[in-house]
Design a protein around this motif. Sequence first.
Motif, PDB file in Angstrom:
ATOM      1  N   VAL A 192      37.111 -11.782  39.712  1.00 24.28           N
ATOM      2  CA  VAL A 192      36.567 -11.115  38.401  1.00 24.28           C
ATOM      3  C   VAL A 192      37.345 -11.503  37.123  1.00 24.28           C
ATOM      4  O   VAL A 192      36.959 -11.568  36.108  1.00 24.28           O
ATOM      5  CB  VAL A 192      37.001  -9.619  38.480  1.00 24.28           C
ATOM      6  N   THR A 193      38.617 -11.890  37.218  1.00 24.64           N
ATOM      7  CA  THR A 193      39.396 -12.464  36.121  1.00 24.64           C
ATOM      8  C   THR A 193      38.841 -13.790  35.634  1.00 24.64           C
ATOM      9  O   THR A 193      38.659 -13.961  34.488  1.00 24.64           O
ATOM     10  CB  THR A 193      41.004 -12.649  36.552  1.00 24.64           C
ATOM     11  N   ALA A 194      38.426 -14.672  36.744  1.00 27.50           N
ATOM     12  CA  ALA A 194      37.886 -15.961  36.580  1.00 27.50           C
ATOM     13  C   ALA A 194      36.434 -15.779  35.463  1.00 27.50           C
ATOM     14  O   ALA A 194      36.031 -16.227  34.585  1.00 27.50           O
ATOM     15  CB  ALA A 194      37.518 -16.643  37.881  1.00 27.50           C
ATOM     16  N   LEU A 195      35.621 -14.623  36.074  1.00 24.95           N
ATOM     17  CA  LEU A 195      34.269 -14.421  35.600  1.00 24.95           C
ATOM     18  C   LEU A 195      34.588 -13.913  34.198  1.00 24.95           C
ATOM     19  O   LEU A 195      34.009 -14.383  33.182  1.00 24.95           O
ATOM     20  CB  LEU A 195      33.654 -13.413  36.192  1.00 24.95           C
ATOM     21  N   GLY A 196      35.573 -13.197  34.220  1.00 22.89           N
ATOM     22  CA  GLY A 196      35.868 -12.404  32.697  1.00 22.89           C
ATOM     23  C   GLY A 196      36.109 -13.414  31.657  1.00 22.89           C
ATOM     24  O   GLY A 196      35.918 -13.526  30.532  1.00 22.89           O
ATOM     25  N   SER A 197      37.039 -14.377  31.988  1.00 19.62           N
ATOM     26  CA  SER A 197      37.416 -15.454  31.324  1.00 19.62           C
ATOM     27  C   SER A 197      36.459 -16.510  30.944  1.00 19.62           C
ATOM     28  O   SER A 197      36.256 -16.778  29.656  1.00 19.62           O
ATOM     29  CB  SER A 197      38.630 -16.402  32.009  1.00 19.62           C
ATOM     30  N   VAL A 199      33.037 -15.854  30.821  1.00 17.01           N
ATOM     31  CA  VAL A 199      32.252 -14.794  29.759  1.00 17.01           C
ATOM     32  C   VAL A 199      32.427 -14.925  28.513  1.00 17.01           C
ATOM     33  O   VAL A 199      32.021 -15.339  27.512  1.00 17.01           O
ATOM     34  CB  VAL A 199      32.001 -13.695  30.355  1.00 17.01           C
ATOM     35  N   THR A 200      33.903 -14.602  28.386  1.00 20.24           N
ATOM     36  CA  THR A 200      34.533 -14.758  27.118  1.00 20.24           C
ATOM     37  C   THR A 200      34.418 -16.057  26.288  1.00 20.24           C
ATOM     38  O   THR A 200      34.134 -16.194  25.356  1.00 20.24           O
ATOM     39  CB  THR A 200      36.058 -14.124  27.094  1.00 20.24           C
ATOM     40  N   ILE A 201      34.664 -17.144  27.158  1.00 18.70           N
ATOM     41  CA  ILE A 201      34.666 -18.718  26.666  1.00 18.70           C
ATOM     42  C   ILE A 201      33.329 -18.884  26.054  1.00 18.70           C
ATOM     43  O   ILE A 201      33.023 -19.406  24.845  1.00 18.70           O
ATOM     44  CB  ILE A 201      35.134 -19.527  27.566  1.00 18.70           C
ATOM     45  N   LEU A 202      32.480 -18.531  26.763  1.00 20.23           N
ATOM     46  CA  LEU A 202      31.140 -19.070  26.581  1.00 20.23           C
ATOM     47  C   LEU A 202      30.262 -18.335  25.321  1.00 20.23           C
ATOM     48  O   LEU A 202      29.717 -19.041  24.527  1.00 20.23           O
ATOM     49  CB  LEU A 202      30.109 -18.748  27.807  1.00 20.23           C
ATOM     50  N   SER A 203      30.955 -16.942  25.344  1.00 22.87           N
ATOM     51  CA  SER A 203      30.295 -16.089  24.354  1.00 22.87           C
ATOM     52  C   SER A 203      30.842 -16.563  22.906  1.00 22.87           C
ATOM     53  O   SER A 203      30.157 -16.536  21.906  1.00 22.87           O
ATOM     54  CB  SER A 203      30.419 -14.782  24.696  1.00 22.87           C
ATOM     55  N   ILE A 204      32.083 -16.518  22.910  1.00 21.82           N
ATOM     56  CA  ILE A 204      32.785 -16.930  21.500  1.00 21.82           C
ATOM     57  C   ILE A 204      32.678 -18.300  21.332  1.00 21.82           C
ATOM     58  O   ILE A 204      32.433 -18.589  20.163  1.00 21.82           O
ATOM     59  CB  ILE A 204      34.361 -16.624  21.679  1.00 21.82           C
ATOM     60  N   ARG A 205      32.437 -19.223  22.178  1.00 19.06           N
ATOM     61  CA  ARG A 205      32.233 -20.731  21.796  1.00 19.06           C
ATOM     62  C   ARG A 205      30.904 -20.798  21.143  1.00 19.06           C
ATOM     63  O   ARG A 205      30.692 -21.600  20.218  1.00 19.06           O
ATOM     64  CB  ARG A 205      32.160 -21.468  23.178  1.00 19.06           C
ATOM     65  N   ARG A 206      29.864 -19.959  21.822  1.00 22.13           N
ATOM     66  CA  ARG A 206      28.472 -20.272  20.982  1.00 22.13           C
ATOM     67  C   ARG A 206      28.391 -19.528  19.901  1.00 22.13           C
ATOM     68  O   ARG A 206      27.931 -20.072  18.902  1.00 22.13           O
ATOM     69  CB  ARG A 206      27.576 -19.147  22.051  1.00 22.13           C
ATOM     70  N   ASP A 207      29.047 -18.519  19.410  1.00 25.32           N
ATOM     71  CA  ASP A 207      29.212 -17.776  18.025  1.00 25.32           C
ATOM     72  C   ASP A 207      30.078 -18.851  17.171  1.00 25.32           C
ATOM     73  O   ASP A 207      29.594 -18.893  15.828  1.00 25.32           O
ATOM     74  CB  ASP A 207      30.016 -16.716  17.934  1.00 25.32           C
ATOM     75  N   VAL A 222      41.382 -11.564  27.812  1.00 32.09           N
ATOM     76  CA  VAL A 222      40.177 -10.479  28.336  1.00 32.09           C
ATOM     77  C   VAL A 222      40.097 -10.681  29.788  1.00 32.09           C
ATOM     78  O   VAL A 222      39.658  -9.814  30.519  1.00 32.09           O
ATOM     79  CB  VAL A 222      38.710 -11.339  27.697  1.00 32.09           C
ATOM     80  N   GLY A 223      40.203 -11.953  30.442  1.00 32.22           N
ATOM     81  CA  GLY A 223      40.217 -12.191  31.721  1.00 32.22           C
ATOM     82  C   GLY A 223      40.999 -11.375  32.591  1.00 32.22           C
ATOM     83  O   GLY A 223      40.694 -10.876  33.579  1.00 32.22           O
ATOM     84  N   GLY A 227      40.408  -8.557  35.229  1.00 34.76           N
ATOM     85  CA  GLY A 227      41.201  -8.492  36.589  1.00 34.76           C
ATOM     86  C   GLY A 227      42.000  -7.247  36.897  1.00 34.76           C
ATOM     87  O   GLY A 227      41.887  -6.674  38.014  1.00 34.76           O
ATOM     88  N   VAL A 228      42.484  -6.748  36.058  1.00 40.55           N
ATOM     89  CA  VAL A 228      43.352  -5.684  36.262  1.00 40.55           C
ATOM     90  C   VAL A 228      42.342  -4.383  36.358  1.00 40.55           C
ATOM     91  O   VAL A 228      42.732  -3.486  37.333  1.00 40.55           O
ATOM     92  CB  VAL A 228      44.106  -5.056  35.268  1.00 40.55           C
ATOM     93  N   ILE A 229      41.623  -4.259  35.663  1.00 41.23           N
ATOM     94  CA  ILE A 229      40.368  -3.160  35.799  1.00 41.23           C
ATOM     95  C   ILE A 229      39.717  -3.297  37.163  1.00 41.23           C
ATOM     96  O   ILE A 229      39.696  -2.424  37.947  1.00 41.23           O
ATOM     97  CB  ILE A 229      39.287  -3.248  34.843  1.00 41.23           C
ATOM     98  N   ALA A 230      39.463  -4.468  37.679  1.00 39.60           N
ATOM     99  CA  ALA A 230      38.764  -4.655  39.015  1.00 39.60           C
ATOM    100  C   ALA A 230      39.807  -4.283  40.049  1.00 39.60           C
ATOM    101  O   ALA A 230      39.422  -3.618  41.051  1.00 39.60           O
ATOM    102  CB  ALA A 230      38.316  -5.960  39.068  1.00 39.60           C
TER     103      ALA A 230
END
Length: 234
Positions: A192-197, A199-207, A222-223, A227-230
């Motif tokens: 989940v940490t990897a997925l969160g990381s 998603v954050t990279i791709l979304s901010i990089r796009r912006d 964010v990642g 992971g902590v929430i999961a």
Amino acid sequence: MFCAIPCPVKKWDQALYPGMLLCTPLIGLMIGALWALCGYGAGCLQLGFVGAALLCALPSLLSGFIHLDGYMDCADAVLSRRELEKRREILKDSHVGSFAVICLALWLLFGFAAFAGMELKEKWLCLLFLPAVSRSCSITAVLSFLPMSTSGYAKLPDSVKSGHKLLGAAETVLFCALSVVFCGRAGLSAVVTALGSWVTILSIRRDLQGMSGDISGSAITVGELCGVIALALL
């Protein structure tokens, strides 16, 4: 570098800079080891909300707040919803805007709540892997995507990036696998940490139309929160 833990040997060799990036997940393991030990202690001593506050703040304290700074900078830039040039200008502005404060408050709220509701005696070992996973994802992105012209990563030669990014991706897989092997179901928090990381990279990089150290910091921040929430829910 990327760590506030004192280093007895201070020597810089620019030629080894690409290799240093690949060692960043090892810094994550060191931070994760201290995080896990504090989690075990907080669980055994039943520190309650005090332990939750300590565990929420500890990774940022150990990294010198550098990644949290990037997270706040990106929040101000992206959430301003201005034209690209202005967003990039805001990214480099040292002043703290309202969006950064709001996002910091949300980060603290969710992080504290996750630790306050977590069975630390059972899940403390998982904290060892989360910083390593978030950093391996971040470094893989740095070596894979075109950086902004103002980023220090723009100086990395392309010949170095091609091979190193594969090693960065391999580190991500390795640490996720180790987390699952040693922690069982709770070890999926590393995934989940990897997925969160990412998603954050791709979304901010796009912006922002490019990669930078601030985006890397956001991905780590964010990642690890994801992971902590999961970990609290698994």
